[in-house]
Motif scaffolding. Structure first.
Motif, PDB file in Angstrom:
ATOM      1  N   LYS A  19      84.450  24.488 -88.771  1.00 49.62           N
ATOM      2  CA  LYS A  19      85.382  24.336 -89.784  1.00 49.62           C
ATOM      3  C   LYS A  19      86.412  23.462 -89.660  1.00 49.62           C
ATOM      4  CE  LYS A  19      87.929  27.022 -93.103  1.00 49.62           C
ATOM      5  NZ  LYS A  19      88.679  28.434 -93.776  1.00 49.62           N
ATOM      6  N   LEU A  25      85.469  19.721 -89.464  1.00 44.40           N
ATOM      7  CA  LEU A  25      84.935  19.152 -90.540  1.00 44.40           C
ATOM      8  C   LEU A  25      86.111  18.940 -91.390  1.00 44.40           C
ATOM      9  CD1 LEU A  25      81.907  21.631 -91.949  1.00 44.40           C
ATOM     10  CD2 LEU A  25      81.895  19.065 -90.874  1.00 44.40           C
ATOM     11  N   GLN A  67      86.833  16.993 -95.032  1.00 43.50           N
ATOM     12  CA  GLN A  67      86.399  18.006 -95.850  1.00 43.50           C
ATOM     13  C   GLN A  67      87.350  19.190 -96.343  1.00 43.50           C
ATOM     14  OE1 GLN A  67      82.914  18.040 -96.801  1.00 43.50           O
ATOM     15  NE2 GLN A  67      82.755  15.964 -95.853  1.00 43.50           N
ATOM     16  N   ASP A 115      84.813  23.652 -99.215  1.00 44.56           N
ATOM     17  CA  ASP A 115      83.627  22.882 -98.723  1.00 44.56           C
ATOM     18  C   ASP A 115      83.132  22.989 -97.441  1.00 44.56           C
ATOM     19  OD1 ASP A 115      81.542  21.323-100.347  1.00 44.56           O
ATOM     20  OD2 ASP A 115      81.808  19.778 -99.015  1.00 44.56           O
ATOM     21  N   LYS A 128      81.783  26.448 -96.794  1.00 45.08           N
ATOM     22  CA  LYS A 128      80.340  26.556 -97.208  1.00 45.08           C
ATOM     23  C   LYS A 128      79.462  25.886 -96.389  1.00 45.08           C
ATOM     24  CE  LYS A 128      81.474  26.455-102.278  1.00 45.08           C
ATOM     25  NZ  LYS A 128      81.395  25.579-103.434  1.00 45.08           N
ATOM     26  N   LYS A 129      79.768  24.575 -95.839  1.00 43.54           N
ATOM     27  CA  LYS A 129      78.836  24.091 -94.614  1.00 43.54           C
ATOM     28  C   LYS A 129      78.750  24.938 -93.556  1.00 43.54           C
ATOM     29  CE  LYS A 129      79.126  19.713 -97.075  1.00 43.54           C
ATOM     30  NZ  LYS A 129      79.685  18.435 -97.290  1.00 43.54           N
ATOM     31  N   MET A 186      76.310  27.301 -93.933  1.00 42.62           N
ATOM     32  CA  MET A 186      75.028  26.786 -93.931  1.00 42.62           C
ATOM     33  C   MET A 186      74.476  26.496 -92.539  1.00 42.62           C
ATOM     34  SD  MET A 186      75.487  24.042 -97.118  1.00 42.62           S
ATOM     35  CE  MET A 186      73.840  22.893 -96.459  1.00 42.62           C
ATOM     36  N   GLU A 187      75.484  26.121 -91.749  1.00 45.65           N
ATOM     37  CA  GLU A 187      75.140  26.149 -90.157  1.00 45.65           C
ATOM     38  C   GLU A 187      74.714  27.306 -89.740  1.00 45.65           C
ATOM     39  OE1 GLU A 187      74.669  24.337 -86.425  1.00 45.65           O
ATOM     40  OE2 GLU A 187      74.369  23.589 -88.602  1.00 45.65           O
ATOM     41  N   PHE A 211      72.086  19.449 -93.839  1.00 52.85           N
ATOM     42  CA  PHE A 211      73.467  19.821 -93.669  1.00 52.85           C
ATOM     43  C   PHE A 211      74.660  18.952 -94.483  1.00 52.85           C
ATOM     44  CE2 PHE A 211      77.280  20.471 -90.713  1.00 52.85           C
ATOM     45  CZ  PHE A 211      77.347  21.853 -91.322  1.00 52.85           C
ATOM     46  N   PHE A 212      74.414  17.598 -94.469  1.00 53.20           N
ATOM     47  CA  PHE A 212      75.335  16.895 -95.267  1.00 53.20           C
ATOM     48  C   PHE A 212      74.677  16.027 -96.236  1.00 53.20           C
ATOM     49  CE2 PHE A 212      77.676  17.498 -91.330  1.00 53.20           C
ATOM     50  CZ  PHE A 212      79.105  17.655 -91.952  1.00 53.20           C
TER      51      PHE A 212
END
Length: 1003
Positions: free
Chosen positions: A609, A612, A617, A621, A624-625, A628-629, A647-648
């Motif tokens: 985090k 990013l 980012q 957002d 969220k990613k 996802m990871e 992922f992106f």
């Protein structure tokens, strides 16, 4: 109470000023002001006692009749009412505790009974002398206030110079390992030199501010010379004022001050006597005074100034000047009594020399000394150290320092350089003066030049000045060689970085001579004296290493990538806590919002985090990613297969990135360059400072406080910021990211993905919707952007895995440790410390066969011939011998009565030093090697030796041959090959002027 404290401060200051200019307390106007202030103080203190008695009386009366004692009027028939003793002084009533703080032995005893009866004590003002009775408040006391402020101005100059002296004295003690500074923790001598020049720069800027303020408040004190006139020549001002008509004195109250200041100003100029009559005529016309009267005053001022400027030798040689005036022999340089700007350290001497040298400047011609000992013998640290600043360092200032600095300021855009006012105020002041050379030289400029002389005077000995000069110069060269290397790099680099590097690398010429130089020492002592060297190091460090470095160190995201990787690997124990260079960067940028969105490195679970968000980012957002990871990794454990670039897949929302600015990571940059002292706490500069001290020395205390706060910030940056050139750091980190990507296989993965995108790349837009253009659409840019994916995935493993970690994680850690253990740190360090080795290394360029002959006597034309000289000696057999000596490229040029003379000590020239060998023969001077000759201080001069077949051979005083001696064989062929014997190719065809003969051409 505050009024009394301020009054007490004013009295003390005025008494100090009076003592500086006479044991009797100064001129009548000044003494009258002091006596009046003391009388006012006495009145206030007595009335306070009266008020206290009144308060007690009202309280007693209020208790007897009841009611509010603060409003009740005394009703007793025989008592004094409030108007008699209460109303007038009630505002002055103080408590016992307050009164105990006030000390005054001169307060008369106050009889309480008399006060209660309304008989107040009478305190007449002090009796005035006949001279004081003639004083006018408007005409004299206001001028006395001007003199008071002007005197404080001079006193402040002395205090500033005292601080500068103390800083350089501390540096000297550190360099010589004085026991008194053994406890000082400092790894860098050059860093201490920079701190010395922080004090110099702050002093110059403080004096400049004082000049602006005093001129704004007192228009008639428009120059340093008018300030001097008010302080040093009040009797001339008073004499003129007393003869002016009432109307003129009322309409032009300061015309006398201006006239005396103008005449005094001329005494600091060359050929000043030529300008005096014109000023006298104009003043006679406007003042309506008699010409003879005004002319006598002007002449008296000029003669007094001439005596002040004289050296002791000149005083002894001109007794007629004093006999005509009927006075005893005065002491030269006695106008200023401050220890650090008066006497043998006289700043007025520096002011006069600076004024005259700058007055001789021509737009398209470089000042070059004629070498006629006009300014005395040239200072030499080893052979001719200075015993005093005045006189012994005149030639250093006028022949070496000023000509070179003037020329660089004429041609270089000094005032357009970043941080110029804070980092190089001396050059800025000089450049401004050259732009407006009709105005008098400001004392702030002279202050900087006097600081140069003070630094040399304090540091001289043990080759310390030379060591600092060479180390500073090599540090400067190394800094720019690193910038040059980055400008020529083959690594992928944003074009704007290359443009900036190519632009800034030209600044190296700021510390190089323009055109011919007077002597080989000119460059070293003009640009690399302790003050100029410190200024160039400050500029190189803060404007280039840090300022330019902040724009390049992360220009390709190399710093962000490296620190996020290092922090996570270090946090999980996979790399060392103290990894060379990168651990320094980790500490330096630990609070940077440009690197860490939360202004601090993240802990486990936040690596991805934080990374990013550092890439732009938004927090939502990025969260969220990150999820996802995490899910991707759970899926991978159960056999699910996903593309890393899923992922992106969607850009999502972005956040504005915080640009990396110098003050973002360097606290000393914020203090020094931005002059930002907000939220500053000075724990020691004012620790023992009373309110009275603060009032008396406010300007100096602010100066000391700012210097100390800047030095505190320098100490904070000492280990992890100041030693490094962040331009070079950016290059190293860029190389690391490229090689790491190759090592991990990320580069091939990214290229493979980009190859599948085709025309889709052409439609990529930035976060704000703009279409990408130029370098942003290049392969290098896309490949660097693409690294976000594998690095985020890599950090994801460290975030969500409890170990054991994958081989990829271990490989990355191993590669990082190996990369940064390969002398990467030393490649980015810029400071080169003074050492004996540096001095030995620096002697190589002093080869007297290299370089060019001094400007103005190059021998190239008949208008600037070489100046040969002759000297007479006796051989060992008693025969009279005449030597004709051709000067070398390093030979000093000396004349006497218009004739060129030998620049060597006569006693040295007649000694015989050639050693006799075991064979019974002597070794001829022509057989010495170049290194041996340089060690003997050979300056390149040659003479024709009759013992070697009338051949030109090196001339070193005391080592020339004698026809009565036998010599060992000389290898003439080898000597000619080295240029030591005969004429070199450069010498053939040169014109030589021989005393008493026609000009000849060398063949």
């Amino acid at each position: 109470k505050n009024v009394l404290e301020e009054l007490e401060t004013s009295i003390k200051l005025r008494e100090q000023v009076g003592k500086m200019y006479g044991a009797d307390g100064g001129d009548p106007g000044h003494k009258y002001m002091v006596d009046t202030l003391k009388h006012v103080r006495k009145v206030l203190l007595v009335t306070r006692k009266i008020s206290k008695i009144a308060k007690k009386t009202r309280k007693a009366q209020g208790s007897a009749f009841g009611g509010d004692v603060s409003t009740r009027v005394a009703a007793s028939a025989g008592g004094a009412d409030s108007s008699s003793i209460g109303g007038k002084f009630s505002a002055l009533a103080i408590d016992d505790e307050e009164e105990s703080d006030v000390e005054d032995e001169e307060i008369p005893t106050v009889d309480e009974e008399m006060v209660r009866s309304g008989n107040l004590p009478i305190m007449p003002p002090p009796a005035a002398s006949e001279e004081q009775k003639r004083l006018s408040i408007e005409e004299d006391l206001i001028k006395g206030d001007d003199r008071f402020q002007a005197t404080l101005f001079l006193q402040s100059l002395d205090m500033f110079m005292m601080s500068i002296d103390q800083h350089f004295d501390f540096l000297k003690k550190v360099m010589r390992k004085d026991p008194s500074v053994e406890s000082v923790d400092c790894d860098s001598t050059l860093l201490l030199l920079m701190e010395c020049n922080i004090a110099v720069n702050c002093a110059i800027n403080s004096v400049r501010q004082m000049e602006v303020v005093i001129e704004a408040e007192h228009e008639h004190l428009s120059s340093f010379y008018h300030i001097l006139a008010v302080v040093l020549l009040p009797e001339f001002i008073a004499s003129i004022q007393s003869n002016l008509s009432d109307d003129i004195r009322r309409d032009k109250p300061y015309m006398a001050t201006k006239f005396v200041g103008d005449i005094l100003q001329l005494s600091f100029y060359a050929r000043s006597a030529e300008r005096v009559p014109g000023i006298v005529r104009r003043f006679v016309k406007t003042s309506k005074l008699k010409h003879a009267f005004v002319e006598n005053i002007a002449n008296a001022i000029q003669k007094g100034a001439q005596i002040e400027h004289m050296s002791p030798q000149e005083v002894a040689q001109n007794p007629w000047m004093f006999a005509q005036r009927g006075i005893e022999m005065p002491t030269p340089h006695s106008w200023l009594r401050g220890y650090y700007i008066g006497g043998d350290r006289n700043i007025l001497n520096t002011q006069r020399l600076t004024q005259q040298i700058i007055g001789a400047v021509q737009p398209h011609t470089k000042l070059v000394s004629k070498g006629e000992n006009v300014f005395g013998a040239l200072w030499n640290e080893s052979n001719r150290p200075a015993k005093k600043i005045e006189g012994d360092l005149n030639a250093l200032l006028c022949e070496l320092v000023l000509p070179e600095l003037i020329e660089i300021c004429k041609q270089a855009p000094v005032r357009q350089l970043p941080g110029h006012r804070e980092l190089m105020p001396l050059l800025v002041a000089l450049a401004e003066q050259l732009q407006e050379n009709e105005r008098p030289v400001p004392i702030s400029l002279t202050m900087g030049l006097h600081a140069i002389l003070t630094s040399v005077f304090v540091l001289q000995g043990d080759d310390d000045v030379s060591k600092l000069a060479l180390a500073s110069k090599q540090t400067w060269k190394k800094l720019f060689s690193e910038i040059e290397a980055q400008a020529q790099t083959d690594l992928p680099t944003p074009p704007n970085v290359i443009v900036n590097l190519n632009l800034f690398k030209e600044i190296v010429r700021l510390a190089e001579p323009v055109g011919p130089v007077y002597s080989p020492a000119a460059e070293s002592l003009a640009f690399w004296n302790p003050v100029c060297a410190g200024s160039f190091l400050l500029f190189g460090t803060y404007s280039l290493s840090i300022g330019l470095g902040s724009a390049t160190v992360d220009a390709f995201a190399q710093l962000r990538f490296t620190l996020h990787l290092y922090n996570s690997l270090k946090d999980q124990g996979l790399v060392s806590q103290d990894l060379d260079l990168v651990s320094n960067l980790d500490r330096a940028f630990k609070k940077s919002k440009s690197i860490w969105a939360a202004a601090s490195p993240p802990e486990k679970g936040e690596y991805v985090k934080s990374f990013l968000m550092a890439w732009g980012q938004s927090a939502s957002d990025a969260s969220k990613k990150v999820e996802m990871e995490r899910q991707t990794r759970l899926g991978a454990q159960t056999g699910a297969i996903r593309s890393q670039y899923d992922f992106f897949e969607r850009r999502g929302t972005t956040r504005d990135l915080v640009p990396l600015s110098p003050e973002d990571f360097s606290s000393s940059y914020r203090r020094l360059v931005l002059h930002d002292f907000s939220n500053a706490i000075d724990d020691y500069s004012i620790r023992n400072c009373t309110e009275k001290d603060r009032s008396e020395y406010a300007l100096f205390i602010d100066f000391v406080s700012h210097v100390n706060l800047i030095r505190d910030a320098v100490d904070d940056d000492e280990k992890d910021i100041l030693p490094f050139n962040f331009v070079a750091v950016g290059g190293v980190l860029n190389q690391f990211i490229i090689e790491l990507s190759r090592e991990m296989g990320w580069d091939e993965m990214i290229r493979a993905f980009l190859a599948t995108q085709g025309s889709a790349r052409e439609n990529v837009r930035s976060g704000d919707g703009r279409k990408l253009r130029g370098f942003a659409t290049s392969d290098a840019s896309y490949e660097r952007t693409g690294l976000v994916v594998p690095i985020a995935s890599f950090l994801g493993e460290l975030d969500f895995s409890d170990g054991p970690y994958s081989q990829a994680a271990k490989n990355a850690a191993t590669f990082m440790e190996a990369f940064f253990s390969q002398e990467r740190k030393s490649a980015c360090e810029v400071m080169i410390e003074p050492s004996v080795g540096l001095i030995q290394e620096g002697t190589a360029p002093s080869n007297p066969l290299q370089g060019s002959y001094a400007y103005g006597r190059t021998g190239r034309t008949t208008s600037d011939p070489l100046r040969a000289f002759i000297f007479f000696k006796h051989t060992k057999g008693g025969e009279r011998k005449v030597r004709l000596i051709k000067p070398g490229k390093k030979t000093r040029y000396v004349t006497s009565d218009g004739e060129t003379v030998a620049p060597y000590d006569g006693a040295e020239m007649i000694k015989f030093r050639l050693p006799m060998k075991s064979s019974g023969r002597y070794r001829h001077i022509a057989s010495y090697s170049l290194k041996e000759l340089i060690d003997m201080d050979w300056d390149g001069a040659k003479y024709i030796s009759s013992t070697l077949k009338q051949t030109w051979v090196p001339y070193v005083p005391g080592y020339d041959s004698d026809p009565d001696d036998d010599y060992e064989r000389v290898n003439v062929t080898d000597g000619k090959r080295q240029g030591l014997i005969g004429l070199t190719e450069d010498d053939v065809g040169l014109r030589v002027d021989i005393p008493g003969q026609e000009m000849v051409e060398l063949r």
